[in-house]
Structures are given as structure tokens and as C-alpha cells.
Enzyme design. Structure first.
Site, short mmCIF file in Angstrom:
data_model
loop_
_atom_site.label_atom_id
_atom_site.label_comp_id
_atom_site.label_asym_id
_atom_site.label_seq_id
_atom_site.Cartn_x
_atom_site.Cartn_y
_atom_site.Cartn_z
N GLU A 173 0.84 -1.21 0.00
CA GLU A 173 0.00 0.00 0.00
C GLU A 173 0.87 1.26 0.00
OE1 GLU A 173 -3.28 -0.08 2.79
OE2 GLU A 173 -4.15 -1.82 1.81
N GLU A 291 -5.08 -8.72 -0.23
CA GLU A 291 -5.87 -8.32 0.96
C GLU A 291 -7.31 -8.11 0.52
OE1 GLU A 291 -4.52 -5.23 3.61
OE2 GLU A 291 -2.42 -5.77 3.27
O1 AHR Z 1 -5.39 -5.75 6.94
C1 AHR Z 1 -5.33 -4.57 7.66
C2 AHR Z 1 -4.67 -3.44 6.88
O2 AHR Z 1 -5.44 -3.10 5.78
C3 AHR Z 1 -3.32 -3.72 6.30
O3 AHR Z 1 -2.30 -3.54 7.22
C4 AHR Z 1 -3.20 -2.72 5.21
O4 AHR Z 1 -2.37 -3.15 4.17
C5 AHR Z 1 -4.64 -2.49 4.79
O5 AHR Z 1 -4.97 -1.15 4.71
#
Ligand code: AHR
Length: 502
Positions: A173, A291
């Protein structure tokens, strides 16, 4: 009524087993208390890893585990997590609750966990606040068998042979917590860092570039244009983001809103793939949705920075539908990692002290495990019901909802079907409709079948959960179908997911 035809001899893309992957971050009680309790704990463990959790994850054939973050990855300095534990420096986990991280779980512990699980490790490097040298040395420490200061250090820390880590992400990210970069800037940084992530011996790294947040198509376009010759995969993060809403207080409108948003994953995967196709028509570069999940308000009475939430039947519908989408787009999607594996966001497993429970989402992974490394087959949907709920509340502001494109129309049933090497067919169907059972008919073209075995995840209410007092309230049950000639018929209850093996 739902009617589909499975063309059992129309073979499409391979459903990479890594679509069924997981994510573990130094966040709340995911690592500490969830996966790792330390060697001195009374909770049964091997080298500090909780045995109950390891066994449960092995039972769903966990193929790959991502670590150490998430946002944590871009603040993590791997050298703090090696060597004698009492000499490891601690740090503040600024992203997640501001707690002290003692670094007792580091590289060796993570790779030992993967060995116990029998899964591939997927490591996320620190581009945001680390150096090129630090990342390069981590890869050398992990993968080299030459004589070098890094390999000597590894040996001194008890590991003779390299681990041969294959999956390595260069930042996380980086448009947000990983450095708030513009895509052009990240692209240059990616190219520089990735250059020094070397291949050692026969091990070829799968280098993962940070991809977009949800519908940030500009990010995808820029990274593909500027980095495609230097990367093997692009990540995508997309949550059903309802961070102000309770995970368990659900009404029809909230149920529909979340499910509809989950289904927007299909639009995102298709749009990002289209952009990738412009630069990589041969689909060499994979999309890793590393994710995803349904993210609600942290459970009352818990640290809000720990993202601990319950998991309902509604979440099982989210997982089942999204996994069907990934299977159906497995020509490009070759890994996914639900967030997160234990005690965080849409977890498979919840723990409390020595107790452990499997959530409805866990059971979806159990139900779908036959798809791993099988081949997607042709599936023509001939009939399907429309499903909607009248939305009386005003739409949520974007900062609450995320940046999604909820589809206007939802169909009641979604499906994917694969053929395994032994010729058996696995079809998974999810009825997202919260009030209607759906009569289903599957006709099989291409082969004749005499036996069907089926299991279902169903429950009375969409807000049903498993609790530590009643951990087996929701479990998979055998299910009876009718096979007549080449047609299988059955009745699929509301918010239920079903798998059949033929
Ligand atoms: O999964 C929780 C968070 O969500 C992670 O650390 C991040 O990559 C995303 O914003």
C-alpha cells in the site's frame, strides 16, 4: 429457479491453489496469541506455534501465508527479528494500537510456521521506510547458499540451508500507509528496490509490485506501463469497508448492502485485468488480491486498533461469492489472501486464551478446498433469479463505504466449477438471497456420472455466529441431491453455500 449447464470437457484456466491463501500481520492478536504463543506457553504448541490453529489450517490445505504486513511491513526492520530473543530490540507498532512489538516472532519463526503448515511463505518487504540494502540483504539471508556475511549470520542463528522463499512483495500500500507515494514515484522506487532482490540458485523470485486500492485504475495503468518488465505480479487490495458498522447487528438492508459490495470484486478484477491486458496480453503477470474481506467496527470492549470482529453467516456469503469470482477469473487472479487468518478482520479462526473456534468463513475454505489446482470448466447459466432489497437509508459517504462499484443487479446464485486431475468435478454454489430458497438444477455435459457427494453451510439466521460457548453451531453438513440421468437437482436455502463433488 437456478439452472446451469456444466461442460465438463471445456477446460479453461488452472485455479491456482494460492487463490486459497491467507494473510498474517503483526496486528492485534493475529500473530501473538493467535498463531504464536511462545515455547513456554501452557497452550499446546510446537516451537511456540499453537497446535490447534496449525491443525485447523492444515485441514483446509492452506497453500500460502503472507507476512509480516500490511502496513506493518513498511515499518518492519527484519534484522530486529533475528538472533537470541532476549537481545532483539523492541519497537512501537504505530499502525496497530501503538503497542510494543518485542520482535519475538521474526523471520525464523515465520518460516518455521510455514513448515509446520506445509505452505509457501509470501514475504512483504519494506520499501516505505527501509533501505534498498536492507531489502536486498533479507532476500540474500532467506535464499542464498553462497558464503557471505548474510548466510553466515543465518547459520549462526541456527539455519544452515536457505529457505528458498519464492513470493516477495516490494512494499505494501505504498499509495497510503507505505509512504503516501504517487504511482510514478513508486514505480521508480519499485524498479530500484526490485533490481537488488536477486535470484539465488534455482530459486526464482516471484516479485510482487504494490497494486491499486480498489478502483484506482490510474495506479494499475502507471505501474503496468513503467514496471511490467520487472515484476511477476501486481497486488490488489479491496475490502468491503463498513468500519462504523457492527459485524453482528444486521438487518435486511445491511445484509444486502454488504453482499452487493462484495460482488463488486468481479467488476474490479475485470477492469484491472483489462488494463493489465493492454501491457501484458499473454497474462504473464498475475493479479494477487493479497488483501480482501469484510471489515467492520472492532468488537465492543476490545482495542479498536486490533480489528477484532465476529464473523457471521453473512460473511460466509461474502467469502463464498468472492472465491467463486476468483475461480472464474483464474486466468489472471493467481493468488488471494483473505484478511486475516486469525483474530483480525474477516478471520477464519478466533482464539481466546486456550480456546479456539472456526468461523463460518473457515468452513467456506473447507468447502472449496477441492478447487485447489483443479481446472476451471465451462459453466453456462441458463436461468437465475434477480435479488434486491429496497434501500431506505441514504447511501453511505465514500469514506465509509470505500470506493466500490456495487452492481445494480444481483443474482441470487453464484457458481464456479472445476475439474480435478482424477476427472472429478467440484461445483460450489452460493445462494446470496436472504429470504428465498432457490430450486437449482445442474446438467452435466460431457461425461456420465453415477455418484454425487455434497456438503452445505447453512443456518437459521444470517447473523448466526459460532461462539466459544457454542463453537459448533455452524458447521458443514452432508446434503442430499437428486441425480437423474445427467441432471442434479436440489433446493438451496437462503444465505447458504453448497459444494458438490461428482
Ligand atoms: O489488513 C489490515 C490493513 O489493511 C493492512 O495492514 C493494510 O495493508 C490495509 O490497509
Amino acid at each position: 429457479m437456478f439452472k446451469a449447464q456444466l461442460n465438463t470437457n471445456t477446460l479453461k484456466s488452472k485455479v491456482d491453489k494460492n487463490i486459497y491463501g491467507h494473510f498474517s500481520e503483526h496486528l492485534g492478536r493475529c500473530i501473538y496469541g493467535g498463531l504464536y504463543v511462545g515455547e513456554n506457553s501452557d497452550i499446546p504448541n510446537v516451537d511456540g506455534m499453537r497446535l490447534d490453529v496449525v491443525e485447523a489450517l492444515k485441514a483446509v490445505k492452506i497453500p500460502v501465508l503472507r507476512w509480516p504486513g500490511g502496513c506493518f511491513a513498511d515499518e518492519y526492520h527484519w534484522m530486529d527479528g533475528i538472533g537470541p530473543k532476549n537481545e532483539r530490540p523492541s519497537m512501537i507498532n504505530t499502525n496497530w494500537g501503538g503497542v510494543t512489538e518485542d520482535n519475538s516472532f521474526g523471520t525464523h519463526e515465520f518460516l518455521r510456521l510455514c513448515e509446520l503448515l506445509g505452505c509457501e511463505p509470501y514475504i512483504n518487504g519494506n520499501l516505505g521506510s527501509g533501505t534498498v540494502r536492507e531489502m536486498s540483504q533479507w532476500v540474500e539471508y532467506l535464499n542464498s547458499d553462497n558464503i557471505s556475511p548474510m548466510t553466515e549470520l543465518r547459520k549462526k542463528n541456527g539455519r544452515e540451508k536457505s529457505w528458498g522463499v519464492k513470493y516477495f512483495a516490494v512494499g505494501n500500500e505504498n499509495w497510503g500507509c507505505g509512504g503516501n507515494m504517487r504511482p510514478e514515484y513508486y514505480a521508480d522506487e519499485y524498479r530500484r528496490y526490485a533490481t537488488y532482490c536477486r535470484n539465488y540458485g534455482d530459486n526464482k523470485l516471484v516479485k510482487v509490485a504494490c497494486g491499486p486500492n480498489a478502483n484506482d485504475f490510474k495506479w494499475t495503468e502507471t505501474i503496468m506501463r513503467l514496471c511490467r518488465g520487472h515484476m511477476d505480479a501486481l497486488s490488489l487490495h479491496n475490502y468491503v469497508w463498513r468500519w462504523k458498522d457492527s459485524a453482528t447487528e444486521i438487518d435486511d438492508e445491511k445484509y444486502f448492502d454488504v453482499v452487493r459490495d462484495a460482488l463488486s470484486m468481479e467488476f474490479l478484477v475485470e477492469q484491472h485485468s483489462k488494463i493489465m491486458d493492454q501491457y501484458d496480453p499473454g497474462k504473464r503477470i498475475a493479479l494477487f488480491v493479497d488483501e480482501w474481506g469484510a471489515w467492520y467496527k472492532a468488537m465492543e470492549g476490545t482495542n479498536p486498533g486490533f480489528l477484532y470482529q465476529q464473523n457471521t453467516m453473512r460473511d460466509s456469503v461474502v467469502a463464498a461469492s468472492i472465491l467463486n469470482i476468483f475461480n472464474n477469473h483464474s486466468d489472471r487472479v493467481r493468488m488471494s489472501n483473505i484478511a486475516q487468518v486469525v483474530n483480525v478482520i474477516q478471520a477464519l479462526i478466533l482464539t481466546e486464551g486456550d480456546k479456539m473456534l472456526k468461523t463460518p468463513t473457515y468452513h467456506i475454505y473447507d468447502l472449496y478446498k477441492e478447487h485447489q489446482d483443479a481446472t476451471l470448466i465451462g459453466c453456462d447459466i441458463l436461468e437465475n433469479d434477480e435479488y434486491s432489497v429496497e434501500m431506505r437509508r441514504p447511501p453511505m459517504p465514500p469514506e465509509h463505504e470505500g470506493h466500490h462499484h456495487p452492481p445494480k443487479e444481483i443474482k441470487s446464485v453464484n457458481i464456479s466449477a472445476t475439474r480435478a486431475e482424477d476427472g472429478s468435478i467440484c461445483a460450489t454454489l452460493c445462494n446470496v438471497n436472504h429470504e428465498k430458497s432457490i430450486s437449482c438444477s445442474l446438467s452435466l455435459v460431457g461425461n456420465s456420472y453415477s455418484e454425487v457427494s455434497a456438503r452445505i453451510l447453512t443456518s437459521e439466521r444470517y447473523d448466526d455466529i459460532n461462539t466459544f460457548e457454542e463453537p459448533e453451531k455452524i458447521t458443514l453438513k452432508p446434503f442430499t441431491t437428486n441425480l437423474s440421468g445427467s441432471e442434479i437437482t436440489f433446493e438451496l436455502p437462503p444465505f447458504s453455500t453448497f459444494a458438490l463433488i461428482i
